[in-house]
Design an enzyme around this catalytic site. Structure first.
Site, mmCIF file in Angstrom:
data_model
loop_
_atom_site.group_PDB
_atom_site.id
_atom_site.type_symbol
_atom_site.label_atom_id
_atom_site.label_comp_id
_atom_site.label_asym_id
_atom_site.label_seq_id
_atom_site.Cartn_x
_atom_site.Cartn_y
_atom_site.Cartn_z
ATOM 1 N N ASP A 246 13.327 30.631 31.153
ATOM 2 C CA ASP A 246 11.969 30.933 30.709
ATOM 3 C C ASP A 246 11.930 30.610 29.215
ATOM 4 O OD1 ASP A 246 9.361 31.721 30.441
ATOM 5 O OD2 ASP A 246 9.593 33.608 31.524
HETATM 6 C C1 BGC Z 1 6.227 32.757 30.817
HETATM 7 C C2 BGC Z 1 6.394 31.663 31.857
HETATM 8 C C3 BGC Z 1 5.707 30.403 31.396
HETATM 9 C C4 BGC Z 1 6.277 29.993 30.045
HETATM 10 C C5 BGC Z 1 5.676 28.704 29.492
HETATM 11 C C6 BGC Z 1 6.620 32.287 29.421
HETATM 12 O O1 BGC Z 1 6.250 33.217 28.480
HETATM 13 O O2 BGC Z 1 7.006 33.872 31.171
HETATM 14 O O3 BGC Z 1 5.864 32.101 33.075
HETATM 15 O O4 BGC Z 1 5.874 29.394 32.346
HETATM 16 O O5 BGC Z 1 6.018 31.043 29.121
HETATM 17 O O6 BGC Z 1 4.347 28.877 29.152
#
Ligand code: BGC
Length: 707
Positions: A246
């Site tokens: 993530d």
């Molecule tokens: C989220 C993800 C997301 C990523 C990119 C993170 O903060 O948990 O679900 O895909 O950001 O935007």
């Protein structure tokens, strides 16, 4: 796509061969460059060999607007608007895998049109607590419902040669302290509740990529969790695709590299300093990470590239088409849940109505963006007021009063947040005047994307913005009031349930939300949504809160409730919820009869086929989701009272009957024995029940399973 090495198709073998050939030609520097982001939403290819960058974008509400390569500031382009899809819990409320497939196809077509290889969707962590800020993004509290939708969404996305990225692996059930909370969980709960949908998305959906979660599970961050990534995902499940972190969720070089992470995304600082950049190069040189491990990661990344941007058959993609509008309309239409229709007010007979008061900020609010986290720059979003006016505005006098102000931002101080919940007497009195002077009031309340947001959990189940006071005042002024609640997670709506006659639940329901809502109100659509999670009567009734394990202490959340999540807890402990899992009414009625299984006694490994007749006994055509639950009688292994094992949504015109067949296997009844360390069937009697919700069981039978 076949998983096991010996069952590989010849084209898969050819791809593997090509990839091996490429890997051999790469320098260590080139390989390392592929293992970390080179911008916010991409990672390097190899120009000299014609390997393109790998590009990705959020998901799950639609393809996010373009931000800078190196900054989150939107580029404000004229070309990056997109279709806005109903949120995850709305999708789950449809109980319709065919719609999940269509969701995948449609969103992937938009991703292609925007040149994205990976869609960071779907997201389906278990809704363990109703307060989790991302409940709206996720599906449900039930692993089986989650799995069926996840499989279909992944297949739909990948039918377009776009990779799905299933997220967030695993046990990411709260936003409070999400980067550091250590979830302490037993293997049984992990395997029975939190992992099945991921397993299904990998083994049956064949997802090409997966995002590791922010949190820690049993002592190791998910991005460097050997048990989750190496042993289970890549080992047991045979996952061939890539694991990305993530954003900002990588915490080490050597551990993460050796424990299963393939691609580092979203870290801070100069790219060369990221864990999987120069530090990884140095770790290889120092012998802490072997080059074989690096080659395997590169192989996985190339494998995804060969199934997306370098796939043999390329599809063109398309965006914001009428077909896409229809797809989100269909989802929204089937997601709306009829909670109460005491006097059969709905569907509205407009013959005697001359004036309607549409009241509440949510009637004019849009939900495509807001709060923290991914949104969509929606090409358009039909609000409730617009939908109602477009259906009836010519014949009926439709007037609007705001009723309350949704004045709430995620960055507000605690005091400002509290103040936002004060009722606004001026707006309430305007709304009351309008309601008094109208034949009917449609009250649109609930929350919004600022109030339910990534990166924070709600504090309680209360309706925000002084809405209850507004509901009370408007209902007193005009008893002919329909309450429509738009939100993505459970709220305390006990007063509304008790005092109001007509209640509908809508969601953050996508570009066509207002049209779908209006069509439900006026009867073009017969509601068929069913709640994908339990609404507790009191927060403390729900397991994580009853056991005081949310949000955890000393950075630890001990999942003491084990497998008793959601309705499994409420049913086993005999606690009456406000609304149960699977609940939802229709304008028509359905009769269940002739329920039976193909046999009474089964041996391990046999299939169980359950049949019943469902008749539409009311006046309207409608859809019913038949839910099949199984419970072990006199369980000695702590099995829950009942568990969903099959469901089917069927459509019927009045007086029509359909035969519904629900199939599952005796192995689906197994529990995970921590002693034996394997899935095990407890022999004996099982109660098999079918119902219209988890607590509206219509027919049951008993079978015996031997081992
Ligand atoms: C989220 C993800 C997301 C990523 C990119 C993170 O903060 O948990 O679900 O895909 O950001 O935007």
């Amino acid at each position: 796509m076949l998983r096991s090495a010996n069952a590989q198709t010849s084209s898969e073998k050819a791809i593997d061969k090509k990839i091996d050939h490429i890997v051999k030609q790469l320098t260590l520097k080139e390989k390392i460059a592929m293992l970390h982001g080179n911008a916010l939403f991409s990672s390097d290819g190899v120009k000299r060999l014609g390997i393109p960058e790998l590009t990705c974008d959020d998901g799950p509400l639609g393809v996010r607007e373009e931000v800078g390569r190196y900054s989150w500031t939107p580029l404000k382009l004229k070309t990056d608007s997109a279709t806005y899809f109903p949120n995850g819990s709305a999708m789950a409320a449809t109980w319709n895998p065919a719609l999940a497939y269509q969701y995948g196809v449609t969103m992937a077509q938009e991703a292609l049109a925007r040149h994205k290889n990976i869609l960071l969707a779907p997201a389906f962590n278990i809704c363990r607590t109703p307060l989790c800020g991302r409940t709206y993004e996720y599906y449900s509290e039930d692993p089986f419902l989650n799995a069926q939708l996840a499989i279909s969404a992944v297949k739909g996305i990948q039918s377009q040669h776009v990779a799905a990225c299933v997220k967030h692996f695993a046990v990411n059930n709260q936003e409070t302290m999400r980067d550091s909370i250590n979830v302490v969980i037993g293997e049984r709960a992990l395997r029975e509740i939190y992992l099945p949908a991921f397993k299904a998305a990998i083994q049956q959906g064949h997802a090409y990529s997966l995002m590791s979660a922010y949190n820690v599970v049993n002592g190791a961050h998910c991005s460097e969790n050997d048990f989750l990534l190496n042993k289970i995902l890549k080992g047991e499940w045979g996952f061939k695709g890539l694991v990305m972190s993530d954003w900002g969720g990588t915490h080490s070089t050597v551990n993460a590299a050796n424990n299963g992470l393939d691609l580092e995304m979203g870290s801070k600082g100069p790219y060369s300093n990221w864990y999987f950049a120069d530090p990884l190069y140095n770790a290889v040189k120092a012998g802490q990470v072997s080059e074989r491990v690096i080659d395997e990661k590169v192989h996985r990344i190339l494998w995804v590239i060969f199934h997306t941007s370098m796939a043999e058959h390329q599809l063109p993609g398309s965006i914001n088409t009428p077909g896409h509008s229809k797809a989100v309309y269909d989802m929204a239409a089937e997601s709306i849940v009829l909670l109460k229709n005491q006097n059969h007010t709905l569907p509205l007979n407009t013959a005697n109505i001359k004036s309607i008061a549409v009241i509440g900020d949510n009637a004019i609010h849009t939900f495509a963006t807001g709060g923290y986290g991914a949104g969509v720059k929606a090409k358009y979003e039909i609000t409730a007021l617009q939908g109602i006016k477009s259906r009836l505005g010519k014949d009926i006098n439709i007037r609007f009063a705001q009723g309350y102000k949704a004045n709430y931002k995620t960055n507000y101080t605690a005091q400002q947040k509290e103040n936002a919940n004060n009722p606004n007497p001026v707006l309430i009195s305007e709304a009351v005047d309008l309601a008094k002077n109208s034949d009917l009031a449609i009250l649109c309340i609930g929350s919004n994307r600022d109030y339910e947001s990534e990166n924070s959990d709600r504090k309680n189940l209360n309706l925000p913005f002084g809405e209850q006071e507004l509901v009370n005042a408007v209902t007193a002024a005009n008893p002919n009031t329909i309450v429509v609640i738009m939100a993505g997670a459970p709220y305390d709506i006990a007063d509304i349930k008790n005092n109001n006659n007509t209640v509908l639940w809508s969601w953050f329901n996508g570009s066509e939300a207002g049209n779908a809502l209006a069509d439900v109100l006026f009867g073009k659509i017969n509601p068929s949504g069913k709640l994908p999670f339990t609404f507790p009567a009191h927060l403390d009734d729900s397991p994580a809160h009853a056991l005081h394990t949310f949000p955890g202490e000393n950075l630890t959340a001990d999942y003491k409730e084990g497998i008793l999540v959601g309705y499994r807890w409420f049913d086993t402990k005999n606690i009456e919820p406000l609304y149960c899992f699977g609940y939802g009414l229709s304008y028509t009625s359905f009769k269940y009869s002739a329920f039976k299984t193909n046999k009474k006694r089964y041996k391990t490994g046999e299939h169980i086929s359950a049949t019943l007749l469902v008749n539409n006994t009311g006046k309207y055509a409608g859809k019913e989701t038949v839910q099949l639950y199984v419970g072990k009688l006199n369980s000695k292994t702590g099995q829950p009272e009942k568990q969903l094992k099959a469901f089917k949504k069927v459509s019927m015109i009045p007086e029509q009957g359909v035969q519904v067949v629900l199939r599952f296997k005796t192995t689906d009844l197994a529990y995970f024995s921590e002693d034996l360390h394997k899935w095990t069937i407890e022999p004996g009697e099982y109660k098999i029940s079918v119902g219209s919700s988890s607590r509206d069981i219509r027919q049951s039978t008993i079978i015996t399973v031997a081992n």
